[in-house]
Scaffold this motif. Structure first.
Motif, PDB file in Angstrom:
ATOM      1  N   PHE A   1     -36.280   3.202  24.958  1.00 52.59           N
ATOM      2  CA  PHE A   1     -36.962   3.994  23.935  1.00 52.59           C
ATOM      3  C   PHE A   1     -37.024   5.457  24.361  1.00 52.59           C
ATOM      4  O   PHE A   1     -37.112   5.758  25.555  1.00 52.59           O
TER       5      PHE A   1
ATOM      6  N   HIS B   1     -39.089   8.447  24.883  1.00 50.27           N
ATOM      7  CA  HIS B   1     -40.497   8.793  25.058  1.00 50.27           C
ATOM      8  C   HIS B   1     -40.707  10.310  25.069  1.00 50.27           C
ATOM      9  O   HIS B   1     -41.788  10.779  24.726  1.00 50.27           O
ATOM     10  N   GLN B   2     -39.666  11.049  25.475  1.00 50.12           N
ATOM     11  CA  GLN B   2     -39.803  12.501  25.589  1.00 50.12           C
ATOM     12  C   GLN B   2     -38.575  13.180  24.992  1.00 50.12           C
ATOM     13  O   GLN B   2     -37.465  12.634  25.042  1.00 50.12           O
TER      14      GLN B   2
ATOM     15  N   GLN C   1     -35.240  13.326  26.935  1.00 45.66           N
ATOM     16  CA  GLN C   1     -34.377  12.144  26.957  1.00 45.66           C
ATOM     17  C   GLN C   1     -33.420  12.162  25.774  1.00 45.66           C
ATOM     18  O   GLN C   1     -32.230  11.836  25.914  1.00 45.66           O
TER      19      GLN C   1
ATOM     20  N   GLU D   1     -41.291   6.785  17.294  1.00 44.58           N
ATOM     21  CA  GLU D   1     -41.600   5.877  18.404  1.00 44.58           C
ATOM     22  C   GLU D   1     -41.632   4.426  17.938  1.00 44.58           C
ATOM     23  O   GLU D   1     -41.424   3.515  18.725  1.00 44.58           O
TER      24      GLU D   1
END
Length: 363
Positions: A109, A111-112, A115, A247
């Motif tokens: 996933f 997350h930031q 990434q 998300e």
């Protein structure tokens, strides 16, 4: 099974620890390791990839090209078996072994934003390095994989044949898909007019298909090349939009959790265009935002069509699973479209900044 497969590569299963690896949903994957060396063993799902030899041929062709034109690029290709092939067939099952890249990791996933940036940069880099490659040398590994007109046509047929009960349950989803038919119409116009150039496209740009440096999180390369074939850039960018921006993924039942992260959009654009800005035509760049609508809408269409057909394609865990997935994607689509003015402003600012601080692109 493991011994027979490893024998084909001159390896003894007794000397290795073999354990399931990764989060992929299509192929079966294991890590094969001991204290000296590690490999990734994979069984290709031939129900999805009905001609796995095409995958092997595509990867081999790209490998030879990149070894000549970009020898420093980390291209994770299958290891050659004892028979000289990059795969082995045991009891009609198709296997291949890859080297395990040390000090690397993957994530499931975003997350930031960083990434998303590194992933987008790697997918852009992959296509950029192959911009002079003859895309006609590649064979399709899944026919009509991102053929939106076909998916809409399948939806229309499903709607004609569905039960009244399923049509009633999916009433809102059906209305929304019909309301957004213009997305498919725009795609047809883009293709027919030649606005999009056929390129080497990954077609499955979820974040787990990028290897990152374990310590720094910097992108190393793209992996899982089974769907690499001729296509349009909107497939890769659109799939990143669909899977990175919120998300909450397509399984989320609480649609209040579906939210568009504008900083992640900016990261996708920045990373991808750092590599592809000089490759994409001016016309193609105008469809960067459209790419998200294209992929999100297509996935919504596929989920709802499958629900209307009685859940014959996607695996379901409860009666209205595909309906919920489809509604999830419709909600994501509408929220994405609502953000278009902000996206346009973001791209404008990134382009202005890039114009003032140009950076050379290196292999």
């Amino acid at each position: 099974m493991f011994q027979a497969v490893l024998d084909a590569y001159g390896l003894n299963a007794e000397n290795f620890k073999i354990e399931p690896f990764g989060s992929g949903l299509i192929n079966h994957t294991w890590k094969v390791s001991n204290e000296k060396v590690a490999y990734i063993l994979q069984e290709v799902n031939t129900e999805v990839f009905r001609q796995p030899q095409n995958i092997a041929q595509n990867i081999e062709t790209i490998k030879k090209y990149l070894y000549q034109t970009a020898p420093k690029y980390l291209f994770v290709a299958p290891i050659t078996a004892a028979n000289g092939d990059d795969f082995s067939v045991i009891d009609d099952h198709f296997y291949r072994i890859f080297p395990f890249v040390e000090n690397s990791c993957s994530i499931d996933f975003v997350h930031q934003p960083e990434q998303a940036y590194h992933a987008a940069k790697q997918f852009g880099k992959f296509t950029r390095m192959l911009c002079a490659f003859n895309v006609q040398k590649l064979k399709p590994t899944i026919e009509d994989f991102h053929n939106l007109p076909l998916r809409v046509e399948q939806f229309k047929k499903a709607l004609e044949q569905a039960s009244d009960e399923r049509i009633g349950a999916a009433k809102f989803a059906i209305e929304e898909i019909i309301r957004h038919y213009d997305i498919e119409e725009q795609y047809v116009h883009m293709v027919d007019s030649g606005a999009l150039n056929l390129r080497v496209i990954h077609h499955d740009t979820k974040i787990s298909n990028v290897l990152l440096q374990a310590e720094t999180g910097v992108g190393l390369c793209v992996i899982d090349l089974d769907t690499v074939m001729p296509g349009y850039f909107i497939s890769d960018v659109g799939d990143m939009m669909r899977t990175y921006l919120s998300e909450a993924n397509e399984e989320e039942k609480d649609f209040n959790k579906i939210a568009i992260r504008e900083d992640v959009f900016a990261a996708i654009h920045k990373g991808y265009m750092e590599e592809m800005d000089q490759v994409l035509s001016f016309t193609e760049k105008q469809f960067f935002i459209y790419s998200g609508k294209f992929m999100i809408y297509m996935q919504a269409v596929r989920f709802i069509a499958d629900f209307l057909n009685g859940d014959i394609y996607y695996k379901t865990n409860y009666p209205e699973h595909n309906l919920v997935r489809g509604l999830n994607q419709i909600d994501l689509l509408n929220k994405y479209i609502a953000k278009q003015p902000e996206f346009e402003e973001t791209i404008k600012k990134i382009n202005e900044n890039r114009a003032g601080n140009p950076k050379p692109i290196l292999n």
